[in-house]
Design a protein around this motif. Structure first.
Motif, short mmCIF file in Angstrom:
data_model
loop_
_atom_site.label_atom_id
_atom_site.label_comp_id
_atom_site.label_asym_id
_atom_site.label_seq_id
_atom_site.Cartn_x
_atom_site.Cartn_y
_atom_site.Cartn_z
N PHE A 45 0.81 -1.22 0.00
CA PHE A 45 0.00 0.00 0.00
C PHE A 45 0.85 1.27 0.00
O PHE A 45 0.41 2.31 -0.51
N MET A 46 2.03 1.22 0.59
CA MET A 46 2.79 2.46 0.72
C MET A 46 3.28 3.00 -0.63
O MET A 46 3.62 4.18 -0.74
N ILE A 92 -7.12 -4.94 9.96
CA ILE A 92 -5.66 -5.01 9.99
C ILE A 92 -5.09 -4.50 8.66
O ILE A 92 -4.11 -3.76 8.62
N GLY A 93 -5.76 -4.89 7.56
CA GLY A 93 -5.33 -4.40 6.25
C GLY A 93 -5.48 -2.89 6.15
O GLY A 93 -4.61 -2.20 5.60
N SER A 94 -6.57 -2.35 6.70
CA SER A 94 -6.78 -0.90 6.67
C SER A 94 -5.75 -0.18 7.54
O SER A 94 -5.27 0.91 7.19
N ALA A 95 -5.40 -0.78 8.68
CA ALA A 95 -4.37 -0.18 9.53
C ALA A 95 -3.03 -0.14 8.81
O ALA A 95 -2.29 0.85 8.90
N ALA A 96 -2.72 -1.22 8.09
CA ALA A 96 -1.49 -1.24 7.29
C ALA A 96 -1.54 -0.18 6.20
O ALA A 96 -0.53 0.47 5.88
N PHE A 97 -2.74 0.00 5.62
CA PHE A 97 -2.95 1.02 4.60
C PHE A 97 -2.64 2.41 5.16
O PHE A 97 -1.95 3.21 4.54
N VAL A 98 -3.13 2.68 6.37
CA VAL A 98 -2.89 3.98 7.01
C VAL A 98 -1.40 4.17 7.28
O VAL A 98 -0.82 5.21 6.94
N CYS A 99 -0.78 3.16 7.90
CA CYS A 99 0.64 3.28 8.23
C CYS A 99 1.50 3.41 6.98
O CYS A 99 2.46 4.20 6.95
N GLY A 100 1.15 2.65 5.95
CA GLY A 100 1.92 2.71 4.71
C GLY A 100 1.83 4.06 4.03
O GLY A 100 2.84 4.63 3.60
N THR A 101 0.60 4.58 3.93
CA THR A 101 0.43 5.87 3.25
C THR A 101 0.98 7.03 4.08
O THR A 101 1.48 8.01 3.53
N LEU A 102 0.91 6.92 5.42
CA LEU A 102 1.54 7.94 6.26
C LEU A 102 3.05 7.94 6.06
O LEU A 102 3.68 9.01 6.01
N SER A 103 3.63 6.75 5.95
CA SER A 103 5.08 6.66 5.71
C SER A 103 5.44 7.32 4.38
O SER A 103 6.43 8.05 4.29
N THR A 104 4.62 7.08 3.37
CA THR A 104 4.86 7.68 2.05
C THR A 104 4.83 9.20 2.12
O THR A 104 5.59 9.88 1.43
N ARG A 105 3.94 9.70 2.98
CA ARG A 105 3.79 11.16 3.12
C ARG A 105 5.08 11.83 3.54
O ARG A 105 5.34 12.99 3.18
N PHE A 106 5.92 11.11 4.29
CA PHE A 106 7.13 11.72 4.85
C PHE A 106 8.42 11.16 4.27
O PHE A 106 9.51 11.48 4.74
N LEU A 107 8.31 10.30 3.26
CA LEU A 107 9.49 9.73 2.62
C LEU A 107 9.64 10.27 1.20
O LEU A 107 8.65 10.63 0.56
N SER A 108 10.86 10.28 0.71
CA SER A 108 11.06 10.59 -0.71
C SER A 108 10.58 9.42 -1.55
O SER A 108 10.37 8.31 -1.03
N THR A 109 10.41 9.64 -2.83
CA THR A 109 9.93 8.57 -3.71
C THR A 109 10.90 7.40 -3.72
O THR A 109 10.49 6.23 -3.64
N ALA A 110 12.19 7.68 -3.79
CA ALA A 110 13.19 6.60 -3.80
C ALA A 110 13.13 5.80 -2.50
O ALA A 110 13.12 4.56 -2.51
#
Length: 445
Positions: A22-23, A149-167
């Motif tokens: 998801f991320m 659990i899948g939705s929680a992973a979705f949230v954590c993954g997309t939040l991580s993407t919000r603060f990470l560079s694309t690479a």
């Protein structure tokens, strides 16, 4: 206690796997646009390539998912779960290394090929695993927890993407996918109906099926357990086991038709209409994920006993329709965020539908049943991009017959409405699995 421990390890496995997959979703639109149409906010080539990829994946999963589900009934969920979890790592690793145009095309090919096996298989096998270990009366809530659990992973993954560079996003995703596969192999206990695993998948042995005394013969009957993919007639026979099963199959088809169409169209629509980027996509998905997680983990266990799975299925599909129609007429930057909040109710539909299906078959047929429904969803994955990708590209281009950028999403909403209308005809039926006579006790010779 051992089975409950197995579910906790399953939940962790699914969390890590979904986190990794998801991320990358918020970032993949920008990666695709940059590789194919740098500097542009509208790219018909990207839309068509994405639609073509989804159609090919849908065709592949239509064949593979019922096969994987059927084999898991005989060789164990863990054995079959290993394959898609390892294959998931390959395309993530390619973009973790480089997002240049050449590497994007390599990723595109590998993603298409691996997703034919991976997409839908992990979810299908997880549902069958839960059905192995949870009584019928608690399955809807347990499926809801699995989805939560899948939705929680979705949230954590997309939040991580919000603060990470694309690479960094793709590098972290690939690393977590490796962790998920390793964790599953080490900690997840195997599971199969009646705790009776057959011989290893590569074994040349045959199995004994011992008849019960009521059959008047206790002599072992030798069967060759390995079978090729279940035939079309087998799937038709399964669909005819009950009217409830066939109605759920119709709901699954049109619901997936709408969900896949929305996923393929929404990001390009939002990018063209409101210039959304990776961060806005991530914010939108976080809202959807948080609302869905709260709903599935907290509300669903209370609502299933009160309303029943059939009513809750219809409620979820009704709000799915409303969600899509609101997207289609978005007149401002903020409307998509409001539409995302509807996920607090539309997430009920999938766990309820899968629970209804699980109660219509015997204990030895959970993998086959869930694989059959996943195969039907895969057929929708094939049809949806063929129908909606050209429509999306047309109405986002300068050649649109009239000014309505969200027209394709409105059409997708009508597909979801068909699923909603069909769901209202489903009535609670006698549980086939409570009186089935299938014997799952296989013993190796």
């Amino acid at each position: 206690m051992e089975k409950l421990s197995g579910l906790s390890h399953l939940f962790m496995t699914i969390f890590l796997h979904n986190f990794s997959t998801f991320m990358v979703i918020p970032a993949i639109t920008d990666v695709t646009m940059t590789a194919l149409c740098p500097g542009l906010d509208e790219c018909s080539l990207a839309i068509y390539l994405t639609g073509f990829q989804q159609a090919i994946i849908g065709l592949g999963t239509l064949v593979m998912t019922p096969l994987v589900g059927n084999l898991s009934d005989k060789y164990g969920r863990k054995t079959l779960l290993t394959v898609p979890m390892i294959l998931t790592i390959i395309p993530l690793g390619i973009l973790a290394y480089s997002r240049a145009r050449t590497f994007f095309y390599v990723y595109y090919v590998f993603k298409t090929l691996t997703a034919m096996i991976c997409e839908g298989s992990v979810h299908c096998l997880s549902l069958a695993y839960v059905a192995d270990n949870v009584p019928e009366g608690q399955r809807a809530s347990s499926f809801g927890i699995l989805s939560g659990i899948g939705s929680a992973a979705f949230v954590c993954g997309t939040l991580s993407t919000r603060f990470l560079s694309t690479a960094s996003t793709f590098q972290v995703a690939a690393s977590v996918a490796v962790m998920a596969a390793v964790y599953m192999r080490i900690f997840l206990p195997d599971s199969i109906a009646d705790d009776a695993l057959s011989v290893p998948i590569l074994s040349k042995q045959k199995l004994n099926v011992v008849k019960s005394k009521s059959d008047g013969d206790s002599a072992p009957k030798t069967l060759q357990i390995f079978k090729p993919m279940p035939s079309f007639e087998d799937m038709l026979s399964l669909l005819k086991t009950s009217s409830t099963f066939s109605q759920a199959a119709i709901v699954a088809f049109f619901s997936s038709l709408a969900d896949v169409g929305l996923h393929a169209s929404m990001m390009y629509y939002l990018k063209a209409s409101f210039h959304f980027s990776k961060n806005q996509f991530a914010d939108l998905m976080v809202i959807t994920g948080i609302a869905g997680t709260i709903s599935q983990l907290l509300l669903m266990p209370m609502l299933v006993p009160a309303l029943g799975e059939e009513k809750l299925l219809s409620i979820g599909l009704f709000f799915s329709c409303a969600h899509m129609f609101l997207y289609s007429v978005a007149w401002s930057f903020w409307v998509p965020y409001v539409a995302a909040m509807f996920s607090i109710l539309f997430v009920f539909s999938q766990p309820c539908m899968r629970s209804i299906v699980s109660k219509q078959v015997g204990s030895c047929e959970q993998g086959m049943a869930q694989g059959c429904i996943s195969g039907i969803c895969s057929f929708a994955n094939l049809v949806s991009p063929l129908a909606f990708s050209p429509l999306t590209a047309l109405f986002l281009s300068d050649d649109a017959p009239f000014d309505f950028p969200g027209f394709s999403i409105m059409c997708i909403g009508f597909a979801s409405m068909i699923a909603f209308v069909q769901s209202m005809t489903i009535r609670a039926a006698p549980l086939i699995s409570s009186h089935t006579v299938n014997n799952c006790n296989y013993a190796a010779v």
